[in-house]
Design a protein around this motif. Structure first.
Motif, PDB file in Angstrom:
ATOM      1  N   SER A 374     -35.177 110.461   3.125  1.00  0.00           N
ATOM      2  CA  SER A 374     -35.700 109.242   2.505  1.00  0.00           C
ATOM      3  C   SER A 374     -34.620 108.430   1.798  1.00  0.00           C
ATOM      4  O   SER A 374     -34.719 107.200   1.719  1.00  0.00           O
ATOM      5  CB  SER A 374     -36.803 109.593   1.503  1.00  0.00           C
ATOM      6  N   GLU A 375     -33.582 109.078   1.279  1.00  0.00           N
ATOM      7  CA  GLU A 375     -32.524 108.355   0.573  1.00  0.00           C
ATOM      8  C   GLU A 375     -31.193 109.064   0.780  1.00  0.00           C
ATOM      9  O   GLU A 375     -31.132 110.291   0.902  1.00  0.00           O
ATOM     10  CB  GLU A 375     -32.817 108.266  -0.936  1.00  0.00           C
ATOM     11  N   ARG A 376     -30.146 108.254   0.783  1.00  0.00           N
ATOM     12  CA  ARG A 376     -28.786 108.780   0.864  1.00  0.00           C
ATOM     13  C   ARG A 376     -27.863 107.737   0.252  1.00  0.00           C
ATOM     14  O   ARG A 376     -27.786 106.608   0.737  1.00  0.00           O
ATOM     15  CB  ARG A 376     -28.409 109.054   2.318  1.00  0.00           C
ATOM     16  N   TYR A 377     -27.157 108.102  -0.819  1.00  0.00           N
ATOM     17  CA  TYR A 377     -26.294 107.140  -1.500  1.00  0.00           C
ATOM     18  C   TYR A 377     -25.374 107.875  -2.474  1.00  0.00           C
ATOM     19  O   TYR A 377     -25.468 109.095  -2.633  1.00  0.00           O
ATOM     20  CB  TYR A 377     -27.121 106.084  -2.249  1.00  0.00           C
ATOM     21  N   TYR A 378     -24.500 107.116  -3.123  1.00  0.00           N
ATOM     22  CA  TYR A 378     -23.563 107.685  -4.097  1.00  0.00           C
ATOM     23  C   TYR A 378     -23.985 107.283  -5.505  1.00  0.00           C
ATOM     24  O   TYR A 378     -24.369 106.144  -5.757  1.00  0.00           O
ATOM     25  CB  TYR A 378     -22.131 107.191  -3.842  1.00  0.00           C
ATOM     26  N   ASN A 379     -23.891 108.238  -6.444  1.00  0.00           N
ATOM     27  CA  ASN A 379     -24.171 107.976  -7.856  1.00  0.00           C
ATOM     28  C   ASN A 379     -23.033 108.554  -8.691  1.00  0.00           C
ATOM     29  O   ASN A 379     -22.495 109.619  -8.372  1.00  0.00           O
ATOM     30  CB  ASN A 379     -25.504 108.614  -8.258  1.00  0.00           C
ATOM     31  N   GLY A 380     -22.683 107.845  -9.772  1.00  0.00           N
ATOM     32  CA  GLY A 380     -21.550 108.281 -10.586  1.00  0.00           C
ATOM     33  C   GLY A 380     -21.709 109.665 -11.163  1.00  0.00           C
ATOM     34  O   GLY A 380     -20.735 110.404 -11.316  1.00  0.00           O
ATOM     35  N   GLY A 381     -22.940 110.051 -11.522  1.00  0.00           N
ATOM     36  CA  GLY A 381     -23.156 111.374 -12.094  1.00  0.00           C
ATOM     37  C   GLY A 381     -23.375 112.448 -11.048  1.00  0.00           C
ATOM     38  O   GLY A 381     -22.782 113.525 -11.099  1.00  0.00           O
ATOM     39  N   TYR A 382     -24.243 112.158 -10.058  1.00  0.00           N
ATOM     40  CA  TYR A 382     -24.624 113.161  -9.066  1.00  0.00           C
ATOM     41  C   TYR A 382     -23.741 113.140  -7.820  1.00  0.00           C
ATOM     42  O   TYR A 382     -23.896 113.976  -6.938  1.00  0.00           O
ATOM     43  CB  TYR A 382     -26.078 112.951  -8.645  1.00  0.00           C
ATOM     44  N   GLY A 383     -22.846 112.177  -7.739  1.00  0.00           N
ATOM     45  CA  GLY A 383     -21.989 112.099  -6.563  1.00  0.00           C
ATOM     46  C   GLY A 383     -22.784 111.685  -5.340  1.00  0.00           C
ATOM     47  O   GLY A 383     -23.739 110.900  -5.412  1.00  0.00           O
ATOM     48  N   SER A 427     -17.569 118.221  -4.555  1.00  0.00           N
ATOM     49  CA  SER A 427     -17.507 118.123  -6.021  1.00  0.00           C
ATOM     50  C   SER A 427     -17.450 116.659  -6.432  1.00  0.00           C
ATOM     51  O   SER A 427     -16.727 116.287  -7.355  1.00  0.00           O
ATOM     52  CB  SER A 427     -16.283 118.879  -6.555  1.00  0.00           C
ATOM     53  N   THR A 428     -18.226 115.830  -5.739  1.00  0.00           N
ATOM     54  CA  THR A 428     -18.227 114.402  -6.051  1.00  0.00           C
ATOM     55  C   THR A 428     -19.083 114.133  -7.283  1.00  0.00           C
ATOM     56  O   THR A 428     -19.928 114.935  -7.667  1.00  0.00           O
ATOM     57  CB  THR A 428     -18.764 113.597  -4.859  1.00  0.00           C
ATOM     58  N   GLY A 429     -18.854 112.971  -7.897  1.00  0.00           N
ATOM     59  CA  GLY A 429     -19.596 112.626  -9.104  1.00  0.00           C
ATOM     60  C   GLY A 429     -19.059 113.363 -10.312  1.00  0.00           C
ATOM     61  O   GLY A 429     -17.900 113.778 -10.357  1.00  0.00           O
ATOM     62  N   TYR A 430     -19.919 113.565 -11.292  1.00  0.00           N
ATOM     63  CA  TYR A 430     -19.504 114.231 -12.523  1.00  0.00           C
ATOM     64  C   TYR A 430     -19.614 115.734 -12.312  1.00  0.00           C
ATOM     65  O   TYR A 430     -20.627 116.360 -12.608  1.00  0.00           O
ATOM     66  CB  TYR A 430     -20.379 113.772 -13.685  1.00  0.00           C
ATOM     67  N   SER A 431     -18.559 116.306 -11.790  1.00  0.00           N
ATOM     68  CA  SER A 431     -18.559 117.718 -11.423  1.00  0.00           C
ATOM     69  C   SER A 431     -17.181 118.293 -11.687  1.00  0.00           C
ATOM     70  O   SER A 431     -16.172 117.605 -11.548  1.00  0.00           O
ATOM     71  CB  SER A 431     -18.915 117.871  -9.940  1.00  0.00           C
ATOM     72  N   THR A 432     -17.146 119.571 -12.061  1.00  0.00           N
ATOM     73  CA  THR A 432     -15.861 120.210 -12.365  1.00  0.00           C
ATOM     74  C   THR A 432     -15.431 121.178 -11.274  1.00  0.00           C
ATOM     75  O   THR A 432     -14.425 121.860 -11.423  1.00  0.00           O
ATOM     76  CB  THR A 432     -15.950 120.972 -13.700  1.00  0.00           C
ATOM     77  N   GLY A 433     -16.194 121.256 -10.198  1.00  0.00           N
ATOM     78  CA  GLY A 433     -15.827 122.145  -9.101  1.00  0.00           C
ATOM     79  C   GLY A 433     -16.884 122.094  -8.019  1.00  0.00           C
ATOM     80  O   GLY A 433     -18.024 121.659  -8.241  1.00  0.00           O
ATOM     81  N   CYS A 434     -16.512 122.519  -6.832  1.00  0.00           N
ATOM     82  CA  CYS A 434     -17.451 122.467  -5.712  1.00  0.00           C
ATOM     83  C   CYS A 434     -18.693 123.312  -6.003  1.00  0.00           C
ATOM     84  O   CYS A 434     -18.585 124.477  -6.403  1.00  0.00           O
ATOM     85  CB  CYS A 434     -16.764 122.963  -4.437  1.00  0.00           C
ATOM     86  N   HIS A 435     -19.855 122.725  -5.802  1.00  0.00           N
ATOM     87  CA  HIS A 435     -21.126 123.435  -5.929  1.00  0.00           C
ATOM     88  C   HIS A 435     -22.235 122.524  -5.412  1.00  0.00           C
ATOM     89  O   HIS A 435     -22.040 121.318  -5.231  1.00  0.00           O
ATOM     90  CB  HIS A 435     -21.399 123.844  -7.380  1.00  0.00           C
ATOM     91  N   LEU A 436     -23.394 123.107  -5.169  1.00  0.00           N
ATOM     92  CA  LEU A 436     -24.567 122.338  -4.740  1.00  0.00           C
ATOM     93  C   LEU A 436     -25.576 122.321  -5.880  1.00  0.00           C
ATOM     94  O   LEU A 436     -25.965 123.377  -6.391  1.00  0.00           O
ATOM     95  CB  LEU A 436     -25.199 122.967  -3.496  1.00  0.00           C
ATOM     96  N   HIS A 437     -25.987 121.128  -6.261  1.00  0.00           N
ATOM     97  CA  HIS A 437     -27.007 120.961  -7.296  1.00  0.00           C
ATOM     98  C   HIS A 437     -28.312 120.579  -6.596  1.00  0.00           C
ATOM     99  O   HIS A 437     -28.471 119.465  -6.107  1.00  0.00           O
ATOM    100  CB  HIS A 437     -26.574 119.867  -8.279  1.00  0.00           C
TER     101      HIS A 437
END
Length: 455
Positions: A374-383, A427-437
């Motif tokens: 339904s959605e796909r985009y970039y956000n500063g916090g969530y990458g 690890s895009t957005g506000y992240s300190t290392g690779c992970h899936l949120h």
């Protein structure tokens, strides 16, 4: 959503550029949001190279901002501790300086007294010497007279001179008087000599006392000067540490302001996502109502079995199974659960709105269940974000969200199946290392992913 940064044991603090990561993220959000809408987010593929460059640069800046914030917090705490120690040392130094000044004054008074006693002792010696000289002269004169009275010439004078008995008696008495006077003069001379020796001894003692007082006064003056210098140095150190603490606290305040801004942006983003999901739910309900009304009008019945055939399979899941379960989007272990936790910068409890999987960079992300992107985009916090609507599951409209990916390989409107690879961990957005949120929404409200849907 982010891994907790470990404190850095450095003394430097961030006074500038601490917001560069957030500013870069905001610029990226502005670029994406002004160029694409969520419905047209597939254009990311056309500009992926430029966006990935921006994402990589922004990730580095976010990590730097984390590090600088940690340094600022540590520096502020250390500056406070050092300032407290320096202030205590300054208080001790000022007390020592005060005591040194008091002792300095005491030594000065002792020196003045010793000098005065020395002066008096020297005067006493001079007086004793003068008295001794006076007695010595008188004694010498009397000895001379006595010697003359008892000489051989006097005896001859007695023979050849007409001297009667009374004159002879008078002369004998005079000789006796002269002898007695000489004896007294000798006694006085001895007394004066002893007085002179005593005065000289006292003068010597006074001289030694004065010398010792001078040395003590000089030593105490040096101690007092050292205490004064130390107090002045500590005053300067206290001022320096106070300035350092102020600078560190300004840096921390800047970091907190940046975190508060980011928090507001995340909350606004979440509210926007929830509203968009609810809008889609409302649109689907209206579309279904319109289909039912159209079928009813055409067939003259309250409902039509064929109306459900017009729904898309992914958005019309009317399953009533209580065992409906979604599959994990990653095989990595869970590193952070959904729930309230203490924010390391802001100092208050906030919601961690998803479940983190500690997956390695570029490992696959899989769809948790069948659905439609339904959605796909970039956000500063969530990458990089991607959301899949799964329709109604056991009567609940479910949406899953995947965040911080390095890239996605499916686009908006595309139907996906459970377990299908949809992107890769980053690890895009506000992240300190690779992970899936991973996030889950029920009827447009964010919930704990593990509470119901993932077994």
């Amino acid at each position: 959503m982010t891994r907790e940064p470990s404190p850095l044991p450095f003394r430097r603090w961030a006074t500038t550029h601490i917001l560069r990561g957030i500013v870069a993220a905001a610029c990226a959000v502005t670029l994406v949001c002004t160029t694409w809408t969520p419905a047209g987010a597939d254009d990311l593929d056309d500009r992926s190279r430029e966006l990935q460059r921006q994402i990589a640069a922004q990730a580095d800046q976010v990590e730097e901002a984390h590090a600088k914030h940690d340094e600022a917090v540590a520096a502020a705490a250390e500056a406070r501790a050092e300032l407290a120690d320096a202030q205590a040392a300054l208080a001790r130094a000022e007390e020592a300086e005060k005591k040194a000044e008091e002792l300095d004054a005491q030594r000065e008074a002792e020196l003045v007294d010793a000098e005065e006693r020395l002066k008096q002792a020297k005067a006493d010696v001079a007086a004793a010497e003068a008295a001794l000289d006076s007695v010595d002269r008188r004694l010498n004169e009397e000895i001379l007279v006595t010697t003359q009275q008892s000489s051989g010439l006097l005896n001859l004078a007695l023979i050849f001179t007409d001297v009667d008995a009374s004159n002879l008696n008078h002369r004998a008495q005079l000789a006796t008087t002269l002898f007695d006077s000489s004896t007294r003069q000798l006694d006085e001379l001895e007394t004066r000599r002893l007085a002179l020796e005593e005065a000289q001894s006292e003068a010597d003692a006074a001289e030694r006392a004065a010398s010792e007082a001078r040395a003590a006064a000089a030593e105490q003056l040096e101690i007092s000067q050292e205490a004064t210098d130390k107090a002045e140095d500590l005053k300067a150190e206290v001022a320096r540490l106070s300035d350092a603490m102020d600078a560190a606290e300004v840096a921390v305040a800047d970091a907190v302001a940046a975190e508060e801004k980011r928090q507001r942006e995340l909350e606004a983003e979440n509210a926007s996502v929830e509203q968009r999901i609810q809008d889609r739910i409302a649109a689907e309900r209206k579309a279904e109502q319109d289909r039912v009304a159209t079928a009813a009008s055409r067939d003259k019945v309250a409902s039509s079995p064929s109306s459900s055939a017009t729904r898309r399979p992914a958005t019309s899941n009317n399953s009533t199974s209580s065992n409906a379960r979604f599959s994990y989007p990653s095989s990595a272990r869970i590193t952070s659960k959904y729930g309230m936790r203490l924010h390391p910068v802001l100092g208050y409890w906030k919601l961690h709105d998803g479940t983190d999987f500690g997956a390695s960079c570029n490992s696959p992300i899989r769809a948790a269940a069948d659905g439609v992107v339904s959605e796909r985009y970039y956000n500063g916090g969530y990458g990089n974000r991607l959301m899949i609507d799964h329709g109604r599951v056991n009567g609940t409209y479910v949406t899953t969200g995947y965040n911080h990916a390095t890239r996605y390989i499916v686009g908006v409107g595309q139907t996906v199946t459970q377990g299908q690879v949809i992107g890769y961990v980053g690890s895009t957005g506000y992240s300190t290392g690779c992970h899936l949120h991973l996030m889950v929404w029920e009827n447009g409200k964010v919930v704990d992913p593990m509470a119901k849907w993932f077994g």
